[in-house]
Each structure stands twice: as structure tokens, then as C-alpha cells.
Design an enzyme around this catalytic site. Structure first.
Site, PDB file in Angstrom:
ATOM      1  N   HIS A  21      -2.541   1.755  -6.997  1.00 43.47           N
ATOM      2  CA  HIS A  21      -1.360   2.411  -7.567  1.00 43.47           C
ATOM      3  C   HIS A  21      -0.319   1.386  -8.012  1.00 43.47           C
ATOM      4  O   HIS A  21       0.194   1.443  -9.139  1.00 43.47           O
ATOM      5  CB  HIS A  21      -0.752   3.353  -6.524  1.00 43.47           C
ATOM      6  N   GLU A  22       0.003   0.458  -7.123  1.00 42.76           N
ATOM      7  CA  GLU A  22       1.035  -0.524  -7.446  1.00 42.76           C
ATOM      8  C   GLU A  22       0.570  -1.528  -8.495  1.00 42.76           C
ATOM      9  O   GLU A  22       1.379  -2.023  -9.292  1.00 42.76           O
ATOM     10  CB  GLU A  22       1.490  -1.247  -6.175  1.00 42.76           C
ATOM     11  N   HIS A  25       1.467  -0.178 -11.867  1.00 41.81           N
ATOM     12  CA  HIS A  25       2.847  -0.500 -12.238  1.00 41.81           C
ATOM     13  C   HIS A  25       2.975  -1.980 -12.632  1.00 41.81           C
ATOM     14  O   HIS A  25       3.623  -2.315 -13.629  1.00 41.81           O
ATOM     15  CB  HIS A  25       3.790  -0.223 -11.068  1.00 41.81           C
TER      16      HIS A  25
END
Length: 455
Positions: A21-22, A25
Site C-alpha cells: 500500500h505505502e 504512494h
């Protein structure tokens, strides 16, 4: 050992999901030219860190293992008055609204891509799964009224091919939220030809199902169950009730106390429910019928007394190796991820209007338990679990709740519509409301987890 395995399985799954997920980003932020100051796995106090790359980004592991974050150069969080012009150009809030949307949306998108990759890999590798063959159908059920009796192989539902039991369950679950009936294509055993089959089209009504039924064994409520092999005995343990009754490996049990036994599971359930009771068995051995009596001995397990005769009864259903070519597997993986996301949103919507119980909200304890269970079953089950949790994480993060990615996307969408950023005061109030909503959901989830543990 079981507890340690559960904890490790949970932490590994959590680390994978958070990192993916990170990284979504992080990669898109770098691609958009935003300077990333820190990439942290975990929250709270940093316990380990190292700096890498041309920007000397700090890669860190923090104390609390729940979550993670990417810290970018942001005027709302740091003093940028002394920064050189080349760094000011890389500050987050100075980017176009489209770049900010891309950076925020990249986290949930990465979770969906992870699920697609996992599903595609599993479909290519091939997963042994039970076929969609039906067990004997109880009377007074929707399946019986549709004309199903047991032994049928379901080949399609509403024109969509079905090859495994999980396909059948998934398609009925999706349709049960919207449809009142489904069309089943089945292959029925041909009485005139032991090796042949008859194709039929049947209509199965779903209107007996309540939305709350979807939380449990909804197929069972319809009268649908997975076919099991006949009650053929396996290894017989010496000096057990089965041995004393003269039972042998390979015996086919056809009736108990004059009542027909349809399959091995029915025989096992009957024996377990008859501790200390004498049972009259009829069966077939080497083509000849035989009869005997057996008395299951009482055995206590988990504060429950059951009967056992100390004989193995194989219960493994008919299996099929479902594997696909890469392109087909990728298409199936995309469809599975999309359908799961849509189903998750529908269930959330029905929770909000009270049609589905809030007891279905699960927290870290239940998720950890599922992680441990799937890890003990095998790598395929564990990877499937990770894929489904990754989809759930992606969907939850896209909800329009402040402090989540979906809340930020809502802000930026309003900025696109109005042509100006939302007032800081409004943002602060929304942030507090979002924290309150998340804390409430977490409290409900933990409460549900504790109730499940105690029950």
C-alpha cells in the site's frame, strides 16, 4: 506453537499489505516529482531506520505494527521557508490537483494490483478444488422444489460457466443480493447409462433467503451441499468397536437401523450422534450383503460427548485441478478482484441500512485467527487470504471518510469542481470527525472479536 504460527502469519500478511500500500504512494509520489522524506512500516516511535537514495529518504520500522505511512515534503507539516527553490517545487501541496489525486489513489490501487497478481498466479499454478457436484437434497428446500435431488453437477449459473464448488458459492452469493431466482444448468446422472448424463436447465428461487442468511451457510439454507463419497470404510483401528463388530476396510455401509446412508459424511454424523447406542448396520462386502451391530463408545471433546467406532471414513469430495493460461488467468483475476470489491461495498451498504448485522465487522484478532488457520491449511489458502484482505484494505481506504485516502480524494474532487482548495478550518473539523468514525468502527470490531473468542 499454534499461537506463534498465528501471530507470525498475521504479522507477515500485515507487513506485505502495508508495504505494498505505502509503496503505491511512494512510487507515484516519486514519479510526480514529490520529495519523500520517510517511508515507515508501522506507526509511532521509530525503532530502526536507514537513509537511501538521492533524496536520502529515511526507511524506517516503527514500534506499532498496525499500518504505516509515507511522509512527503508538505508545507502543512514542515517549515519550508528555508528550503531552496528546487525543493520547493517538489512540495506536495504545490503539485497540481491531478498529481495529488494520483498519489493518494496509488495506495488502494496497489492493494488491488496485489490481489490481481496473487489470484492470477494461483489460477496459472492451478488449485485443486471440489467440483460443483451436489449432495442429496433435503425436502422442503428451494433446491428440492427446483427439481434437484443430489448427484447433479452444476455446469453454469445464469449462463456463466461453473467448474468448482467455490465458483458456485461465489456466483450464488453475488446474485442473492439482487436476484429472486437463478438459472442452473446441470448434468444429472443417467439412470439408463451408468457412465452417461442428462443435461437439464432448472430454476432455483432465492427469495427465501434473508440478507442476514448470507452471513452463514446460505447454500445450506437453499438445500445445496457439497457431494461426498459413499460410506466406504478405510483403516479399521484394532481393538475398537468397529473391529469387535467385524467391520473391515473396504466395507460399504448402505443403511443404519434400516435407514439408508447416502454418503460417508451422513454415516460419520450418525455415529458421532449415537454414543453408547447400539446401531444395526447393513452393508456390502465383496459384492455380498452383510449385517452387524456396533456400539459407538462415548468420547468427550470440547465439553461435548460424541460417539466413535475407531474407523476411518474418507470424506474427500470429487476434486478438479483448475488451472488457466496466463491471459485467461489474468482476466479471471481482474474479474474476481472487481466482483469482490463490489460485493464488499454492497455488504457495507446493507450494514448501514440495517439489513446485515454489524457483527460481521471484524478486527485484528479475528483477522489474525484467519491468517493462522489459512497458513496451517497451506500456502494456497494463505495467499488467497492475503488477496481478499488486500481487496478489503483497498476498498476501506477508498471510503469517503476523512483521514483515509478516500476522504482526501473527496477533498481533491471538490477542489476540481470548485476551482479552489477547501478551507483549512473545514479540513480540521472533517479530520476530527473522521478519527471519531474510525475509532467507533475499531471499537465495534474489537468488541465483535472478543465476543467471537468468548463464544
Amino acid at each position: 506453537m499454534s499461537l506463534l504460527q498465528t501471530v507470525l502469519a498475521f504479522l507477515v500478511a500485515l507487513a506485505v499489505l502495508v508495504v505494498v500500500h505505502e509503496l503505491g504512494h511512494y512510487w507515484v509520489a516519486r514519479w510526480c516529482g514529490v520529495k519523500v522524506l520517510r517511508f515507515s512500516v508501522g506507526m509511532g516511535k521509530i525503532v530502526w531506520s536507514r537513509r537511501f537514495g538521492p533524496d536520502q529518504t529515511e526507511w524506517a520500522v516503527s514500534m506499532l505494527p498496525f499500518g504505516g505511512y509515507v511522509k512527503m515534503l508538505d508545507a502543512r507539516e514542515q517549515d519550508i521557508s528555508t528550503l531552496p527553490p528546487e525543493d520547493l517545487k517538489r512540495e506536495f501541496t504545490r503539485q497540481s490537483v491531478w498529481k495529488r489525486i494520483a498519489i493518494v489513489a496509488a495506495g488502494p490501487l496497489a492493494n488491488f494490483l496485489l490481489a490481481i497478481a496473487v489470484f492470477a498466479g494461483l489460477y496459472i499454478y492451478g488449485m485443486p478444488e471440489p467440483t460443483a457436484r451436489l449432495r442429496e437434497v433435503p425436502t422442503a428446500t428451494a433446491a428440492y422444489e427446483a427439481g434437484l435431488r443430489g448427484g447433479e453437477l452444476v455446469t453454469s449459473i445464469n449462463g456463466e460457466a461453473v467448474s468448482t464448488w467455490s465458483d458456485l458459492r461465489w456466483k450464488v452469493l453475488q446474485l442473492a443480493l439482487e436476484e429472486h431466482q437463478v438459472r442452473l444448468e446441470v448434468q444429472r446422472p443417467n439412470p439408463a447409462d451408468a457412465k452417461g448424463s442428462l443435461n437439464e436447465t432448472l430454476t432455483l428461487r432465492l427469495d427465501r433467503l434473508q440478507t442476514s442468511d448470507l452471513e452463514g451457510d446460505f447454500l445450506g439454507k437453499l438445500g445445496l451441499d457439497l457431494a461426498r463419497p459413499k460410506a466406504v470404510l478405510g483403516r479399521v483401528v484394532e481393538d475398537g468397536p468397529a473391529t469387535r463388530a467385524g467391520l473391515r476396510e473396504g466395507d460399504l455401509i448402505t443403511s443404519v437401523n434400516g435407514n439408508a446412508i447416502t454418503d460417508g459424511l451422513a454415516f460419520v454424523e450418525l455415529v458421532r450422534g449415537s454414543p453408547g447406542q447400539t446401531l444395526r448396520l447393513t452393508g456390502i462386502r465383496n459384492g455380498q450383503e452383510f449385517s452387524t451391530t456396533v456400539t459407538p463408545e462415548a468420547f468427550s471433546r470440547n465439553d461435548q460427548t460424541i460417539g466413535r467406532i475407531k474407523v476411518e471414513v474418507p470424506l474427500a469430495p470429487e476434486m478438479i485441478l483448475a488451472s488457466d493460461a496466463p491471459v485467461t488467468a489474468l482476466g479471471r483475476a481482474v474479474t474476481k478482484t472487481w466482483d469482490t470489491s463490489v460485493l464488499t461495498l454492497k455488504m457495507l451498504g446493507k450494514m448501514l441500512i440495517g439489513e446485515v448485522s454489524w457483527k460481521n465487522i471484524t478486527g485484528p484478532i479475528t483477522i489474525a485467527d484467519y491468517a493462522g488457520q489459512t497458513a496451517r491449511i497451506g500456502i494456497i489458502s494463505y495467499l488467497t487470504f492475503i488477496a481478499f484482505i488486500s481487496i478489503s484494505l483497498g476498498v476501506m481506504n477508498l471510503l469517503p471518510i476523512p483521514v483515509l485516502d478516500g476522504g482526501l480524494l473527496l477533498y481533491y474532487s471538490l477542489e476540481l469542481l470548485t476551482g479552489r482548495a477547501l478551507p483549512e478550518r473545514f479540513g480540521e473539523m472533517a479530520q476530527r470527525a473522521g478519527v471519531g468514525i474510525l475509532m467507533t468502527l475499531m471499537a465495534v470490531a474489537v468488541f465483535n472479536d472478543i465476543v467471537r473468542l468468548m463464544s
